[in-house]
Design a protein around this motif. Sequence first.
Motif, PDB file in Angstrom:
ATOM      1  N   TRP A  76      37.708  38.623  44.518  1.00  0.00           N
ATOM      2  CA  TRP A  76      36.825  39.519  45.246  1.00  0.00           C
ATOM      3  C   TRP A  76      36.229  38.824  46.468  1.00  0.00           C
ATOM      4  CZ3 TRP A  76      32.825  43.116  42.347  1.00  0.00           C
ATOM      5  CH2 TRP A  76      32.572  44.225  43.127  1.00  0.00           C
ATOM      6  N   ASP A  77      34.919  38.530  46.409  1.00  0.00           N
ATOM      7  CA  ASP A  77      34.262  37.958  47.591  1.00  0.00           C
ATOM      8  C   ASP A  77      34.122  36.439  47.510  1.00  0.00           C
ATOM      9  OD1 ASP A  77      32.483  37.972  45.505  1.00  0.00           O
ATOM     10  OD2 ASP A  77      30.801  38.800  46.633  1.00  0.00           O
ATOM     11  N   ASP A  78      34.886  35.789  46.623  1.00  0.00           N
ATOM     12  CA  ASP A  78      34.757  34.339  46.473  1.00  0.00           C
ATOM     13  C   ASP A  78      35.000  33.602  47.789  1.00  0.00           C
ATOM     14  OD1 ASP A  78      34.099  34.495  43.823  1.00  0.00           O
ATOM     15  OD2 ASP A  78      36.072  33.974  43.062  1.00  0.00           O
ATOM     16  N   LEU A  79      36.136  33.880  48.430  1.00  0.00           N
ATOM     17  CA  LEU A  79      36.444  33.192  49.684  1.00  0.00           C
ATOM     18  C   LEU A  79      35.426  33.528  50.758  1.00  0.00           C
ATOM     19  CD1 LEU A  79      40.332  33.227  50.002  1.00  0.00           C
ATOM     20  CD2 LEU A  79      38.836  31.246  49.958  1.00  0.00           C
ATOM     21  N   LEU A  80      34.964  34.792  50.754  1.00  0.00           N
ATOM     22  CA  LEU A  80      33.952  35.191  51.736  1.00  0.00           C
ATOM     23  C   LEU A  80      32.688  34.374  51.557  1.00  0.00           C
ATOM     24  CD1 LEU A  80      33.206  37.352  53.928  1.00  0.00           C
ATOM     25  CD2 LEU A  80      32.210  38.676  52.060  1.00  0.00           C
ATOM     26  N   VAL A  81      32.249  34.219  50.302  1.00  0.00           N
ATOM     27  CA  VAL A  81      31.020  33.483  50.009  1.00  0.00           C
ATOM     28  C   VAL A  81      31.175  31.998  50.338  1.00  0.00           C
ATOM     29  CG1 VAL A  81      29.504  32.725  48.142  1.00  0.00           C
ATOM     30  CG2 VAL A  81      30.194  35.106  48.282  1.00  0.00           C
TER      31      VAL A  81
ATOM     32  N   LEU B 199      33.821  45.435  28.056  1.00  0.00           N
ATOM     33  CA  LEU B 199      33.122  44.908  29.224  1.00  0.00           C
ATOM     34  C   LEU B 199      33.944  45.195  30.470  1.00  0.00           C
ATOM     35  CD1 LEU B 199      31.897  41.446  27.864  1.00  0.00           C
ATOM     36  CD2 LEU B 199      30.744  43.668  27.774  1.00  0.00           C
ATOM     37  N   ASN B 200      33.264  45.377  31.586  1.00  0.00           N
ATOM     38  CA  ASN B 200      33.951  45.784  32.808  1.00  0.00           C
ATOM     39  C   ASN B 200      33.303  45.133  34.019  1.00  0.00           C
ATOM     40  OD1 ASN B 200      35.818  47.082  34.378  1.00  0.00           O
ATOM     41  ND2 ASN B 200      35.066  49.148  33.988  1.00  0.00           N
ATOM     42  N   MET B 201      34.106  44.936  35.064  1.00  0.00           N
ATOM     43  CA  MET B 201      33.573  44.378  36.301  1.00  0.00           C
ATOM     44  C   MET B 201      32.689  45.398  37.020  1.00  0.00           C
ATOM     45  SD  MET B 201      33.678  41.475  37.810  1.00  0.00           S
ATOM     46  CE  MET B 201      33.658  40.551  39.343  1.00  0.00           C
ATOM     47  N   ILE B 202      33.121  46.665  37.001  1.00  0.00           N
ATOM     48  CA  ILE B 202      32.345  47.738  37.641  1.00  0.00           C
ATOM     49  C   ILE B 202      32.258  48.894  36.654  1.00  0.00           C
ATOM     50  CG2 ILE B 202      32.182  49.331  39.586  1.00  0.00           C
ATOM     51  CD1 ILE B 202      33.889  47.397  41.208  1.00  0.00           C
ATOM     52  N   TYR B 203      31.084  49.108  36.098  1.00  0.00           N
ATOM     53  CA  TYR B 203      30.890  50.192  35.129  1.00  0.00           C
ATOM     54  C   TYR B 203      30.713  51.522  35.860  1.00  0.00           C
ATOM     55  CZ  TYR B 203      30.101  46.567  31.609  1.00  0.00           C
ATOM     56  OH  TYR B 203      30.253  45.498  30.760  1.00  0.00           O
TER      57      TYR B 203
ATOM     58  N   ARG C 151      38.074  38.045  27.298  1.00  0.00           N
ATOM     59  CA  ARG C 151      37.485  38.517  28.562  1.00  0.00           C
ATOM     60  C   ARG C 151      37.807  37.554  29.699  1.00  0.00           C
ATOM     61  NH1 ARG C 151      36.761  42.573  31.616  1.00  0.00           N
ATOM     62  NH2 ARG C 151      34.962  42.459  33.015  1.00  0.00           N
ATOM     63  N   ALA C 152      37.828  36.267  29.418  1.00  0.00           N
ATOM     64  CA  ALA C 152      38.112  35.273  30.453  1.00  0.00           C
ATOM     65  C   ALA C 152      39.518  35.428  31.016  1.00  0.00           C
ATOM     66  CB  ALA C 152      37.916  33.863  29.888  1.00  0.00           C
TER      67      ALA C 152
ATOM     68  N   GLU D 183      44.548  40.905  40.717  1.00  0.00           N
ATOM     69  CA  GLU D 183      45.302  42.077  40.273  1.00  0.00           C
ATOM     70  C   GLU D 183      44.955  42.423  38.831  1.00  0.00           C
ATOM     71  OE1 GLU D 183      49.886  43.823  40.267  1.00  0.00           O
ATOM     72  OE2 GLU D 183      49.463  41.809  41.035  1.00  0.00           O
ATOM     73  N   ALA D 184      44.898  41.410  37.964  1.00  0.00           N
ATOM     74  CA  ALA D 184      44.534  41.645  36.566  1.00  0.00           C
ATOM     75  C   ALA D 184      43.111  42.180  36.461  1.00  0.00           C
ATOM     76  CB  ALA D 184      44.670  40.350  35.767  1.00  0.00           C
ATOM     77  N   LEU D 185      42.214  41.645  37.261  1.00  0.00           N
ATOM     78  CA  LEU D 185      40.809  42.074  37.214  1.00  0.00           C
ATOM     79  C   LEU D 185      40.665  43.541  37.582  1.00  0.00           C
ATOM     80  CD1 LEU D 185      37.794  41.353  36.937  1.00  0.00           C
ATOM     81  CD2 LEU D 185      37.830  40.719  39.357  1.00  0.00           C
ATOM     82  N   TRP D 186      41.312  43.940  38.682  1.00  0.00           N
ATOM     83  CA  TRP D 186      41.123  45.326  39.142  1.00  0.00           C
ATOM     84  C   TRP D 186      41.904  46.317  38.297  1.00  0.00           C
ATOM     85  CZ3 TRP D 186      36.863  44.867  41.017  1.00  0.00           C
ATOM     86  CH2 TRP D 186      36.522  43.899  41.953  1.00  0.00           C
ATOM     87  N   GLN D 187      43.029  45.915  37.752  1.00  0.00           N
ATOM     88  CA  GLN D 187      43.740  46.804  36.841  1.00  0.00           C
ATOM     89  C   GLN D 187      42.922  47.031  35.575  1.00  0.00           C
ATOM     90  OE1 GLN D 187      47.571  44.903  36.419  1.00  0.00           O
ATOM     91  NE2 GLN D 187      48.480  46.097  38.072  1.00  0.00           N
ATOM     92  N   ASP D 188      42.305  45.969  35.070  1.00  0.00           N
ATOM     93  CA  ASP D 188      41.429  46.102  33.904  1.00  0.00           C
ATOM     94  C   ASP D 188      40.236  47.001  34.226  1.00  0.00           C
ATOM     95  OD1 ASP D 188      40.393  44.939  31.165  1.00  0.00           O
ATOM     96  OD2 ASP D 188      38.734  44.698  32.580  1.00  0.00           O
ATOM     97  N   THR D 189      39.669  46.829  35.417  1.00  0.00           N
ATOM     98  CA  THR D 189      38.519  47.638  35.825  1.00  0.00           C
ATOM     99  C   THR D 189      38.879  49.116  35.885  1.00  0.00           C
ATOM    100  OG1 THR D 189      37.629  45.796  37.118  1.00  0.00           O
ATOM    101  CG2 THR D 189      36.813  47.999  37.646  1.00  0.00           C
ATOM    102  N   LEU D 190      40.028  49.432  36.497  1.00  0.00           N
ATOM    103  CA  LEU D 190      40.421  50.830  36.652  1.00  0.00           C
ATOM    104  C   LEU D 190      40.855  51.452  35.331  1.00  0.00           C
ATOM    105  CD1 LEU D 190      42.323  50.567  40.040  1.00  0.00           C
ATOM    106  CD2 LEU D 190      40.154  51.737  39.616  1.00  0.00           C
ATOM    107  N   ALA D 191      41.385  50.648  34.418  1.00  0.00           N
ATOM    108  CA  ALA D 191      41.736  51.184  33.102  1.00  0.00           C
ATOM    109  C   ALA D 191      40.501  51.679  32.360  1.00  0.00           C
ATOM    110  CB  ALA D 191      42.452  50.117  32.278  1.00  0.00           C
ATOM    111  N   LYS D 192      39.363  51.043  32.606  1.00  0.00           N
ATOM    112  CA  LYS D 192      38.112  51.408  31.936  1.00  0.00           C
ATOM    113  C   LYS D 192      37.240  52.324  32.782  1.00  0.00           C
ATOM    114  CE  LYS D 192      38.195  46.909  29.615  1.00  0.00           C
ATOM    115  NZ  LYS D 192      37.650  45.536  29.635  1.00  0.00           N
TER     116      LYS D 192
END
Length: 650
Positions: free
Chosen positions: A38-43, A269-273, A385-386, A393-402
């Motif tokens: 996500w914003d890691d490189l930005l930060v 658990l989800n990145m964006i509920y 969860r880790a 890609e894995a993070l956002w696919q998991d987020t959208l599945a939930k």
Amino acid sequence: MSSMPKPANWRREAAGALIIFVAAFAVCWPALRGQFLWDDLLVVQRNPLMTGELGLRTIWFRTDFPLSNVVFWLEWLAWGDHTVGYHVVNVLLHATSAVLLWRVLRRLRVPGCWLAGVLFAVHPLCIASVAWISELKNTLALPFYLLSILWYLESDAEPRPAHLAPRASHWYWLSLGAFVLALLSKTSTVMLPVVLLGCAWWKRRRLDWLRTGPYFGLALAFGIMSIGFQKHGAMAGVAVQSENFWGRLAGAGMALWFYLGKALLPLHLNMIYPRWKIDAGAPGSYLPLLLWCGVLAVCWGFRRGWGRHVLFGLGCFTVTLFPVLGFFDMYFLALSRVSDHFVYLPLTALVVLAAAGLSCLLKGRGLWLAGGALVAGLAVLAALRAQVFVNEEALWQDTLAKNPAAWSAHANLGWILASQQKYDEAREHLVASLALHPENAQAHCNLGRVLSLQGKFAEADEQFQAALRIKPKDAEIRRSYASALVEQRKKEEAVTQLRELLKLKPDTEARVQLATLLYQTAHFREAAAEYRQALAAKPDQPEALNNLAWLLATSPDNALRDGEDAVRFAEAGCRLTGYQQAPMLGTLAAAYAEAGRFTEAAATAQKAIELARAGGDSRFAAVNEQLLRLYRAGKPYHMPPPTAARTATQ
């Protein structure tokens, strides 16, 4: 101050700390190989120390989370773009916090204190903070927060005559200093003074206002600064919440129960509920808050017994959550009203309640079995969860599945798929993101980039224009638009976008790109001026040095040519590349010729030809053979005057 533990106790404590560290690394192990998310490189790459906007002397009160920015900068110097180092630091800080939590609870004589440390180390809700590099803010702030409490308790325990007023011991000043460091790491630690009052009430049934006064002063100052930074920095005018005070109050009650539920049963658990709707006019919206207050009131009613302990734990949980309950605007609240990383610090209160409750209800083998089963169950869930945090890609696919309505996840996944050249799939996700949230300027921009890569330039222009209507002062959107215009060979329009970008922020890379486009469109004087500015800001740019030297040596504009300057810039570029790049040597040869040093020009051109042939670049070698004949004849090379069709640069 308590007496020194016996050697045997030290060994036992060292073993206990080691187990906590091993447990923390075990559950986070899948994420240690994780990429930037996500914003890691930005930060990391665009924090003020990296960009040069601020220095080590000026950063402290001119940006939010300044200590975290300093650590990000140090980590970048140490690890660069290798993510393992960042992850290891986060896990070490997390495990340190778990050990410190154990020490604080032991100082307070809370039962089950070691179990509480282990539960915190392996709790799945912590993964969002530990596995997400950007949330170093959390993992860095919590150790200072707990040290501040521990040292405050040490200062409070020092013996003093009853007739004397409390004095500020070295433990007290250490505690105050640790609080400042916690605030500089992340200002959500502002509620620590209330927690200190709670400790005093829980231990002695009285409030210690005099000793906590300086803490409240610091909390107020940093809180006001943080609100200002969020309003004028991270949010930059974006409206993240439309609810009035009563709507936010109702939302706070919902959030409290949500976090309690996830802490007790950390599933799904989800990145964006999903972002729930709040109807401030509906009486039912306030039931969660009223029920929460009712629970606290019952605890208060039984405060002479068990209620005092539960009230202390739930009270600490409530007050430490207060900054992220929605009363104050934060950019993340535009995506969801709750997040796992918001509860990282407040979770300490709940694991303490759980561990203390188990220790009071069970003894001996029963406690070991129940505690072990609980730790094992949480550890398995945390490790699973880790795994989600291994790549974006894995993070956002998991987020959208939930949460299929997570428009930000659609936008992020769309750009990831575009980088994999899966343009049709990328478009689907970006269009879905805009259908859910039409005001997402970055999604418009990314869709424009995808359409441009597919050659659909007219549609791409519409998306870029839409992005700029929403965020006319976004420099990155203008950068992306300029690149797309270059691909369309609309160089004059790309120049316009880059000029606007540079009005918004100083950017050496954009200035070099602008200078190159100006050169390609035959605006030689402007190109030279931009190259000079770029090199003044960052001298070690071989490409910029080479291009400026070529302009100064070969420009058709007599007033622009300057042989001596051309030689100076060309030699600097060759030094940076070890005199091993044929184009650089070709430029240096032209510069020598313009300066009248034809013998050196011929020798350098000959070396450029040899390097080009060795590298298989026969075209460049042929061009420089023609130039070599000029230099041997004592003539410099000057580009022909600009025509409608500009030839390519050397």
